[in-house]
Design a protein around this motif. Structure first.
Motif, short mmCIF file in Angstrom:
data_model
loop_
_atom_site.label_atom_id
_atom_site.label_comp_id
_atom_site.label_asym_id
_atom_site.label_seq_id
_atom_site.Cartn_x
_atom_site.Cartn_y
_atom_site.Cartn_z
N GLU A 16 0.78 -1.31 0.06
CA GLU A 16 0.13 -0.11 -0.07
C GLU A 16 0.86 1.35 0.01
N SER A 17 1.84 1.01 0.48
CA SER A 17 2.57 2.61 0.79
C SER A 17 4.29 1.80 1.11
N ASP A 18 5.06 2.85 1.05
CA ASP A 18 6.69 2.42 1.29
C ASP A 18 6.60 2.25 2.80
N GLU A 19 6.03 2.89 3.71
CA GLU A 19 6.07 2.80 5.24
C GLU A 19 5.35 1.35 5.40
N MET A 20 4.34 0.92 4.90
CA MET A 20 3.86 -0.28 5.20
C MET A 20 5.11 -1.33 4.78
N VAL A 21 5.55 -1.27 3.65
CA VAL A 21 6.43 -2.33 2.77
C VAL A 21 7.83 -2.31 4.02
N SER A 22 8.27 -1.11 4.53
CA SER A 22 9.29 -1.17 5.37
C SER A 22 8.93 -1.71 6.79
N LYS A 23 7.86 -1.64 7.34
CA LYS A 23 7.12 -2.46 8.34
C LYS A 23 7.06 -4.24 8.00
N VAL A 24 6.75 -4.52 7.29
CA VAL A 24 6.67 -5.65 6.54
C VAL A 24 8.35 -6.37 6.65
N GLU A 25 9.26 -5.53 6.23
CA GLU A 25 10.49 -6.18 6.18
C GLU A 25 10.96 -6.25 7.27
N GLU A 26 10.61 -5.02 8.18
CA GLU A 26 11.15 -5.10 9.50
C GLU A 26 10.66 -6.47 10.48
N MET A 27 9.24 -6.65 10.11
CA MET A 27 8.63 -7.87 10.83
C MET A 27 9.41 -9.26 10.30
#
Length: 159
Positions: A16-27
């Motif tokens: 949905e957004s770069d922020e969301m992708v970043s959170k998924v990568e962190e998880m």
């Protein structure tokens, strides 16, 4: 000598957004640091290129012990469109949502699917979700409960 196959976990998400992708990568990185073999598409670009996106995702879904699905408006919208037969451009995300859906309908068993919503990202208004969407974990707040669920251990809430 036979080796036990490593339990693999697949993260399915709609970017949905770069922020969301970043959170998924962190998880994903955090889960890997805890010893879980967690995979997301960004980590397998060479394998995807050689097998093709559709075959790769079908293979990963079949291999996965659990599928961690990041709840988002885009993901749920693709599911509802597919359910209603609403066409749209064929995209890798549409194919992924369809493959995840097909995996559920093979057995009608919810235990393979874990829904996660990321903190700090846009909240999803409740849409008609898939029948296998239950017990949504909030990332990172529910990380301990998530680990238990990934290990098939029950959690008991003491009130």
């Amino acid at each position: 000598m036979l080796f036990a196959e490593v339990e693999r976990f697949l993260i399915s998400y709609f970017p949905e957004s770069d922020e969301m992708v970043s959170k998924v990568e962190e998880m994903c990185a955090w889960l890997r640091s805890k010893g879980y073999d967690v995979l997301m598409d960004k980590m397998a670009s060479v394998e995807i290129a050689s097998l093709g996106r559709d075959r790769w995702i079908q293979q990963q879904i079949t291999r996965a012990k659990k599928i961690l699905i990041v709840k988002s408006a885009g993901y749920l919208k693709l599911y509802v469109q597919d359910l209603e037969g609403v066409g749209g451009p064929v995209s890798r995300h549409r194919v992924e949502v369809r493959c995840v859906s097909d995996e559920y309908y093979k057995t009608l068993n919810r235990s393979k699917f874990i829904w996660i919503e990321t903190e700090g990202c846009k909240k999803v208004q409740e849409l008609d979700g898939p029948p296998w969407m239950e017990d949504v974990f909030l990332w990172p707040s529910d990380h301990e409960k998530l680990l238990l669920r990934m290990s098939d251990k029950n959690t008991i809430e003491i009130v």
